[in-house]
Scaffold this motif. Structure first.
Motif, PDB file in Angstrom:
ATOM      1  N   LEU A   1      41.425  24.263  14.412  1.00 15.56           N
ATOM      2  CA  LEU A   1      40.925  25.151  15.450  1.00 15.56           C
ATOM      3  C   LEU A   1      41.150  26.582  14.972  1.00 15.56           C
ATOM      4  O   LEU A   1      42.214  26.903  14.465  1.00 15.56           O
ATOM      5  N   THR A   2      40.130  27.386  15.083  1.00 22.03           N
ATOM      6  CA  THR A   2      40.269  28.771  14.637  1.00 22.03           C
ATOM      7  C   THR A   2      40.533  29.675  15.831  1.00 22.03           C
ATOM      8  O   THR A   2      39.785  29.655  16.810  1.00 22.03           O
ATOM      9  N   LEU A   3      41.602  30.456  15.731  1.00 21.61           N
ATOM     10  CA  LEU A   3      41.978  31.366  16.806  1.00 21.61           C
ATOM     11  C   LEU A   3      41.830  32.802  16.332  1.00 21.61           C
ATOM     12  O   LEU A   3      42.081  33.114  15.173  1.00 21.61           O
ATOM     13  N   SER A   4      41.431  33.656  17.248  1.00 25.72           N
ATOM     14  CA  SER A   4      41.370  35.075  16.927  1.00 25.72           C
ATOM     15  C   SER A   4      42.506  35.766  17.657  1.00 25.72           C
ATOM     16  O   SER A   4      42.503  35.832  18.878  1.00 25.72           O
ATOM     17  N   VAL A   5      43.476  36.235  16.913  1.00 22.19           N
ATOM     18  CA  VAL A   5      44.630  36.899  17.516  1.00 22.19           C
ATOM     19  C   VAL A   5      44.431  38.394  17.357  1.00 22.19           C
ATOM     20  O   VAL A   5      44.593  38.940  16.282  1.00 22.19           O
ATOM     21  N   GLY A   6      44.075  39.053  18.430  1.00 26.17           N
ATOM     22  CA  GLY A   6      43.871  40.489  18.374  1.00 26.17           C
ATOM     23  C   GLY A   6      42.411  40.843  18.444  1.00 26.17           C
ATOM     24  O   GLY A   6      41.571  39.961  18.431  1.00 26.17           O
ATOM     25  N   PRO A   7      42.042  42.138  18.537  1.00 25.59           N
ATOM     26  CA  PRO A   7      42.967  43.275  18.626  1.00 25.59           C
ATOM     27  C   PRO A   7      43.578  43.442  20.017  1.00 25.59           C
ATOM     28  O   PRO A   7      44.535  44.177  20.160  1.00 25.59           O
ATOM     29  N   GLN A   8      43.001  42.749  21.035  1.00 25.83           N
ATOM     30  CA  GLN A   8      43.634  42.849  22.356  1.00 25.83           C
ATOM     31  C   GLN A   8      44.580  41.677  22.502  1.00 25.83           C
ATOM     32  O   GLN A   8      44.184  40.600  22.915  1.00 25.83           O
ATOM     33  N   HIS A   9      45.803  41.879  22.100  1.00 32.54           N
ATOM     34  CA  HIS A   9      46.787  40.808  22.144  1.00 32.54           C
ATOM     35  C   HIS A   9      48.150  41.450  22.081  1.00 32.54           C
ATOM     36  O   HIS A   9      48.349  42.390  21.329  1.00 32.54           O
TER      37      HIS A   9
ATOM     38  N   GLY B   1      50.691  40.441  20.722  1.00 29.46           N
ATOM     39  CA  GLY B   1      51.417  40.213  19.483  1.00 29.46           C
ATOM     40  C   GLY B   1      50.664  40.630  18.250  1.00 29.46           C
ATOM     41  O   GLY B   1      50.914  40.129  17.174  1.00 29.46           O
ATOM     42  N   SER B   2      49.709  41.510  18.341  1.00 29.75           N
ATOM     43  CA  SER B   2      48.963  41.843  17.131  1.00 29.75           C
ATOM     44  C   SER B   2      48.951  43.333  16.825  1.00 29.75           C
ATOM     45  O   SER B   2      49.010  43.727  15.687  1.00 29.75           O
ATOM     46  N   GLY B   3      48.874  44.188  17.826  1.00 31.17           N
ATOM     47  CA  GLY B   3      48.771  45.605  17.515  1.00 31.17           C
ATOM     48  C   GLY B   3      47.337  45.971  17.269  1.00 31.17           C
ATOM     49  O   GLY B   3      46.425  45.426  17.863  1.00 31.17           O
ATOM     50  N   HIS B   4      47.089  46.895  16.334  1.00 31.47           N
ATOM     51  CA  HIS B   4      45.744  47.399  16.135  1.00 31.47           C
ATOM     52  C   HIS B   4      45.016  46.608  15.075  1.00 31.47           C
ATOM     53  O   HIS B   4      44.337  47.151  14.246  1.00 31.47           O
ATOM     54  N   MET B   5      45.209  45.322  15.027  1.00 29.02           N
ATOM     55  CA  MET B   5      44.532  44.530  14.007  1.00 29.02           C
ATOM     56  C   MET B   5      44.243  43.142  14.541  1.00 29.02           C
ATOM     57  O   MET B   5      44.612  42.802  15.633  1.00 29.02           O
ATOM     58  N   ARG B   6      43.562  42.366  13.733  1.00 30.95           N
ATOM     59  CA  ARG B   6      43.192  41.029  14.142  1.00 30.95           C
ATOM     60  C   ARG B   6      43.595  40.061  13.051  1.00 30.95           C
ATOM     61  O   ARG B   6      43.452  40.368  11.866  1.00 30.95           O
ATOM     62  N   LEU B   7      44.137  38.938  13.462  1.00 36.82           N
ATOM     63  CA  LEU B   7      44.450  37.869  12.521  1.00 36.82           C
ATOM     64  C   LEU B   7      43.599  36.668  12.903  1.00 36.82           C
ATOM     65  O   LEU B   7      43.617  36.244  14.051  1.00 36.82           O
ATOM     66  N   ILE B   8      42.854  36.161  11.941  1.00 30.55           N
ATOM     67  CA  ILE B   8      42.071  34.961  12.212  1.00 30.55           C
ATOM     68  C   ILE B   8      42.904  33.789  11.719  1.00 30.55           C
ATOM     69  O   ILE B   8      43.114  33.618  10.519  1.00 30.55           O
ATOM     70  N   VAL B   9      43.415  33.025  12.661  1.00 22.40           N
ATOM     71  CA  VAL B   9      44.384  31.987  12.350  1.00 22.40           C
ATOM     72  C   VAL B   9      43.735  30.627  12.564  1.00 22.40           C
ATOM     73  O   VAL B   9      43.134  30.383  13.607  1.00 22.40           O
ATOM     74  N   GLU B  10      43.864  29.783  11.558  1.00 23.88           N
ATOM     75  CA  GLU B  10      43.337  28.433  11.679  1.00 23.88           C
ATOM     76  C   GLU B  10      44.522  27.489  11.854  1.00 23.88           C
ATOM     77  O   GLU B  10      45.432  27.477  11.021  1.00 23.88           O
ATOM     78  N   VAL B  11      44.520  26.750  12.952  1.00 20.05           N
ATOM     79  CA  VAL B  11      45.654  25.866  13.207  1.00 20.05           C
ATOM     80  C   VAL B  11      45.203  24.418  13.200  1.00 20.05           C
ATOM     81  O   VAL B  11      44.091  24.093  13.593  1.00 20.05           O
ATOM     82  N   ASP B  12      46.132  23.584  12.727  1.00 20.48           N
ATOM     83  CA  ASP B  12      45.923  22.149  12.802  1.00 20.48           C
ATOM     84  C   ASP B  12      47.007  21.635  13.740  1.00 20.48           C
ATOM     85  O   ASP B  12      48.166  21.556  13.353  1.00 20.48           O
ATOM     86  N   GLY B  13      46.649  21.330  14.963  1.00 22.05           N
ATOM     87  CA  GLY B  13      47.679  21.040  15.948  1.00 22.05           C
ATOM     88  C   GLY B  13      48.441  22.309  16.227  1.00 22.05           C
ATOM     89  O   GLY B  13      47.914  23.232  16.832  1.00 22.05           O
ATOM     90  N   ASP B  14      49.669  22.366  15.719  1.00 27.46           N
ATOM     91  CA  ASP B  14      50.496  23.534  15.946  1.00 27.46           C
ATOM     92  C   ASP B  14      50.774  24.279  14.648  1.00 27.46           C
ATOM     93  O   ASP B  14      51.417  25.325  14.648  1.00 27.46           O
TER      94      ASP B  14
END
Lengths: 189, 381
Positions: free
Chosen positions: B26-34, B36-49
């Protein structure tokens, strides 16, 4: 002639339909009722209570655009403590009322800011913090920034300074509260 | 009664190998409105947890500073250069004036060097305290948000007395510094640093020795020594992986050769050791500040330097709070540089973000990610 005839035929059919007539009448009546409710709510005491509740629960959304966030952090911290004005940074867009645009807005960030603004529930307020959010400031001639927050969202209060002191941000919060206190309930945000 | 069936693990190590099909992750977009991210975005791919892929998406604060520097003269560029990291502004400014002085051949008076070092070390403490406060709030520890920000004001007050501004000083100029020490500064500095060192012990008690923090930080986000060197990390991130590299010792500048301090390294390379490096550096900076106000020599604070950048090339670098900050500067005889390449500590540490996050649980992301002390404004420039 053909067109005219068909239109008149439609009109008579609609006029004769009792359900449509009833719905139309009802909607006019409901509209009048909601106008009445709005007028009653906007009278002195009820308006004061609603505005009082809105004034002291300004929850800003967790979005930082540039370096003024350092002074926003200092203002939220121990010495200045924005929470005594009811300002508590919150992660959820649905529960937030305020965007504090902290500094320079790049073109990449401006799109996201507008998206965030559109997702927030009414009433919503915007504080443009720092010279960059007012007019581009120190970076006015840069190729990648937007010169001022007013170009894509309506702004309630501007805070000059590069970066503004925490006291200036506090004053902006107080000014916004004063603005909310004086405005009508349905015309906010 | 038969034995209950064994619980089937939701995530297995094998499943990460087949994640290329895209069906299991599952691909999650963390940020920029988050939060825990600040002024950036992390595209995180998770498998379960489990985090199986991380792609940082920087550039939300890119303001084209390298281009702006080419358009302004070398004095007017100073406020622009400070802005990428205003919590650590004098260190960035120091790299700029060092590279200019190298081209101009201007020697800074010794008192000026000491004053520069003084503000640099105060800035290092302020920057680390800001980092610590955000770390606290990321981990849900609101006390650790309030305390460092409150104690940061101790040093902000001192810096305001010295330079006239809270965080953006423009104090270092080519040839020296703008102002001399105000009266009574030395006693105030000793008093405040001693008080602050007592507070650091309380930080240890409430946060760093607290199972709430240690259980979430020890062994999380491990960056091995070899990997840190390979990725070109710098600053506390590199020292947290056990590499003894600090420009203040390796290539001494300003007043550092005459001062007595230690470089803190931790061998483990996990989030906890990176956090402890920050704590140790704050203690060392307190010592340095007290030494400076005791040893500072009399004399001029500034030597006259022309607002002209002669033809030439220079490379000036300093150890800022987040690592090595450097300028590669080309002058062509006018008052503006032909080109200035600006590299900051966060920019170099960005490469470490995927390395510390991969294989960890999503819930450990704030601990591991923020321990690198990545300040997006500084990285994007």
């Amino acid at each position: 002639m053909v067109v005219e005839g068909s239109l008149s035929a439609q009109r008579t059919a609609q006029e004769e339909d009792p359900v449509a007539t009833l719905a139309e009448g009802l909607s006019i009546w409901v509209g009048k009722l909601s106008d009445l409710v709005k007028r009653v709510v906007d009278t002195g005491p009820i308006r004061n209570v609603i505005n009082w509740a809105r004034m002291y629960s300004l929850w800003p959304v967790n979005i930082t655009t540039a370096c003024c966030s350092a002074e926003f952090g200092a203002a939220s911290g121990a010495r200045h403590d924005l929470e005594r004005f009811g300002v508590l940074p919150i992660g959820s867009l649905r529960q937030s009322d305020l965007i504090v645009i902290e500094g320079t807005i790049t073109k990449k960030m401006a799109k996201r800011l507008r998206m965030i603004y559109d997702q927030m529930a009414l009433p919503r307020y915007v504080i443009a913090m720092g010279d960059c959010a007012m007019s581009g400031g120190l970076f006015h001639d840069s190729y990648s920034i937007v010169n001022g927050a007013h170009e894509f969202v309506p702004v309630d209060v501007y805070v000059p300074g590069c970066p503004p002191r925490p006291e200036a941000l506090e004053q902006a919060i107080i000014m916004l509260q004063e603005k909310i206190r004086r405005s009508k309930v349905y015309e906010q945000g | 009664m038969s034995a209950p069936p064994k619980p089937v693990p939701l995530t297995t190590v094998e499943s990460t190998e087949t994640s290329d099909s895209g069906a299991q992750t599952l691909t999650l977009s963390v940020g920029p409105q988050h939060s825990g991210s600040g002024h950036m975005r992390l595209i995180v791919e998770v498998d379960g947890d489990i985090i199986v892929n991380v792609a940082p998406d920087p550039g939300y604060v890119h303001r084209g500073i390298e281009k702006i520097i080419e358009l302004r003269n070398i004095i007017k560029s100073i406020p622009v250069i400070e802005r990428p990291s205003i919590i650590d502004s004098s260190n960035l400014n120091h790299a700029w004036v060092r590279s200019i002085e190298e081209i101009q051949g201007v020697e800074v008076p010794r008192r000026g060097q000491y004053l520069r070092t003084l503000l640099n070390e105060m800035n290092r403490i302020m920057s680390h305290l800001y980092w610590l406060s955000i770390y606290g709030v990321f981990l849900g520890h609101t006390t650790m948000f309030m305390w460092p920000l409150g104690d940061r004001e101790l040093f902000i007050d001192m810096a305001e007395k010295l330079t006239g501004a809270r965080i953006t000083y423009s104090y270092l100029v080519p040839g020296g510094v703008r102002r001399d020490l105000p009266p009574g500064f030395a006693e105030e500095a000793v008093k405040r640093t001693e008080y602050f060192e007592k507070r650091l012990k309380e930080y240890d008690r409430i946060f760093f020795n607290n199972p709430l923090f240690t259980s979430r930080a020890k062994g999380i986000g491990v960056l091995s020594k070899e990997k840190a060197i390979e990725l070109g990390c710098t600053g506390p991130t590199l020292r947290g992986s056990g590499v003894d590299a600090d420009l203040r010792k390796d290539e001494p500048y300003a007043a550092y050769p005459e001062l007595d301090f230690e470089v803190s390294t931790r061998p483990d390379g996990d989030s906890f050791s990176r956090a402890m490096v920050h704590m140790d550096e704050m203690r060392e900076s307190c010592k340095i500040i007290r030494q400076i106000v005791k040893k500072i020599p009399a004399g001029p604070i500034r030597r006259k330097a022309p607002i002209v950048l002669p033809r030439g090339v220079a490379y000036g670098r300093v150890e800022s709070a987040r690592g090595e900050c450097s300028f590669y500067l080309i002058g062509e005889g006018g008052d503006k540089p032909y080109r200035a390449r600006y590299i900051t500590g966060s920019y170099r540490n960005m490469a470490a973000i995927p390395a510390v996050l991969l294989g960890n649980r999503l819930a450990d992301m704030p601990t591991a990610w923020w321990s690198i002390d990545y300040w997006p404004v500084e990285a994007d420039r």
